[in-house]
Write an enzyme that holds these catalytic residues in place. Structure first.
Site, PDB file in Angstrom:
ATOM      1  N   ASP A   1      48.142 -34.682  68.989  1.00 51.98           N
ATOM      2  CA  ASP A   1      46.819 -34.394  69.194  1.00 51.98           C
ATOM      3  C   ASP A   1      45.731 -34.897  68.769  1.00 51.98           C
ATOM      4  OD1 ASP A   1      46.910 -32.754  67.300  1.00 51.98           O
ATOM      5  OD2 ASP A   1      45.905 -30.853  68.320  1.00 51.98           O
TER       6      ASP A   1
ATOM      7  N   GLU B   1      47.473 -31.189  65.113  1.00 53.19           N
ATOM      8  CA  GLU B   1      46.755 -31.252  63.688  1.00 53.19           C
ATOM      9  C   GLU B   1      46.253 -29.733  63.164  1.00 53.19           C
ATOM     10  OE1 GLU B   1      42.951 -32.950  63.693  1.00 53.19           O
ATOM     11  OE2 GLU B   1      42.381 -32.157  65.842  1.00 53.19           O
TER      12      GLU B   1
ATOM     13  N   GLY C   1      39.465 -31.260  74.602  1.00 54.86           N
ATOM     14  CA  GLY C   1      40.696 -31.089  75.220  1.00 54.86           C
ATOM     15  C   GLY C   1      41.943 -31.609  74.677  1.00 54.86           C
ATOM     16  N   LYS C   2      41.913 -32.397  73.507  1.00 50.32           N
ATOM     17  CA  LYS C   2      43.051 -33.175  73.006  1.00 50.32           C
ATOM     18  C   LYS C   2      44.368 -32.210  73.015  1.00 50.32           C
ATOM     19  CE  LYS C   2      40.836 -33.872  69.173  1.00 50.32           C
ATOM     20  NZ  LYS C   2      39.663 -33.432  69.544  1.00 50.32           N
TER      21      LYS C   2
ATOM     22  N   ILE D   1      35.373 -33.508  69.186  1.00 52.24           N
ATOM     23  CA  ILE D   1      35.748 -31.790  69.076  1.00 52.24           C
ATOM     24  C   ILE D   1      35.320 -31.441  70.638  1.00 52.24           C
ATOM     25  CG2 ILE D   1      35.157 -29.849  68.007  1.00 52.24           C
ATOM     26  CD1 ILE D   1      34.114 -31.553  65.668  1.00 52.24           C
ATOM     27  N   GLY D   2      36.482 -30.497  71.175  1.00 50.51           N
ATOM     28  CA  GLY D   2      36.234 -30.004  72.279  1.00 50.51           C
ATOM     29  C   GLY D   2      36.568 -30.660  73.519  1.00 50.51           C
TER      30      GLY D   2
ATOM     31  N   GLU E   1      33.555 -22.958  64.171  1.00 48.19           N
ATOM     32  CA  GLU E   1      32.647 -23.915  65.025  1.00 48.19           C
ATOM     33  C   GLU E   1      31.363 -23.518  65.423  1.00 48.19           C
ATOM     34  OE1 GLU E   1      36.456 -26.760  66.565  1.00 48.19           O
ATOM     35  OE2 GLU E   1      35.278 -25.316  68.081  1.00 48.19           O
TER      36      GLU E   1
END
Length: 213
Positions: free
Chosen positions: A86, A35, A16-17, A13-14, A147
């Site tokens: 992603d 997603e 940069g995908k 998570i986070g 988040e």
């Protein structure tokens, strides 16, 4: 495996995908698959109480990702339209292994195996990871409300889980090239040269014939 290029961008998570997947889609004129995250009605509750809401959260993600991949296969890959995503649906195994209790994990994996049996498989993985400080900084920058209650210890463990999983994945699937980048050392959003480095490696992998063009 698909003969049409299907690239999946993965990492914790986070990292940069989505930003990288968008950049790849624009540069190569690939179809972009993103997603579903914030649409998950259980996710905010999950970050408040992982034990209580993990099964509902993971089942929602599994069903939605299955439906997305089914549509990608029918609408694009089957028509030789290249795709960049992603996420890779294998991420469900990482999250489920970390959060689900044994009795739920067994039921979940039965569903996972059935749903993914004939799903399209990416023929290139771009894997990014980063230190906890970098991940927390980027999570804060994007400002997703759901988040904000995430436990940093959970994110740190998740990053370690990804490294472990990817090491095993590369041994189990040597036919799928994996391009690995350290998010502490590369910032493709801030620096065009970093983005070009990534594109250069993608180009080289395509030209080697490891992924059909």
């Amino acid at each position: 495996m698909n003969s049409t290029p299907f690239i999946a961008v993965e990492g914790p998570i986070g990292v940069g995908k989505t930003s990288l997947a968008k950049a790849i889609a624009e540069h190569y004129e690939f179809q972009l698959l993103k997603e579903i995250v914030e649409e998950n009605p259980f996710l905010g509750k999950f970050y408040d109480n992982i034990d209580e809401w993990s099964f509902q959260t993971e089942m929602f993600f599994l069903c939605n990702r299955y439906k997305q991949l089914e549509e990608i296969q029918d609408q694009y890959l089957s028509k030789q339209v290249p795709v960049v995503s992603d996420y890779h649906i294998f991420k469900n195994r990482i999250f489920a292994g970390r959060t689900l209790k044994d009795r739920h994990h067994h039921k979940y994996m039965q569903c996972f195996d059935i749903l993914t049996e004939d799903m399209p498989v990416p023929n290139m993985i771009i894997y990014m990871n980063a230190s906890l400080d970098t991940l927390l900084k980027r999570v804060k920058q994007r400002g997703r409300f759901i988040e904000q209650n995430m436990d940093p210890a959970y994110l740190e463990q998740l990053a370690a889980d990804y490294d472990t999983f990817m090491s095993a994945f590369k041994k189990q699937h040597p036919e799928i090239p994996v391009l690995t980048f350290n998010g502490d050392d590369i910032d493709f959003v801030a620096y065009e040269t970093d983005k070009e480095k990534i594109f250069s490696l993608i180009d080289a992998t395509l030209k080697k014939g490891e992924v059909a063009k």
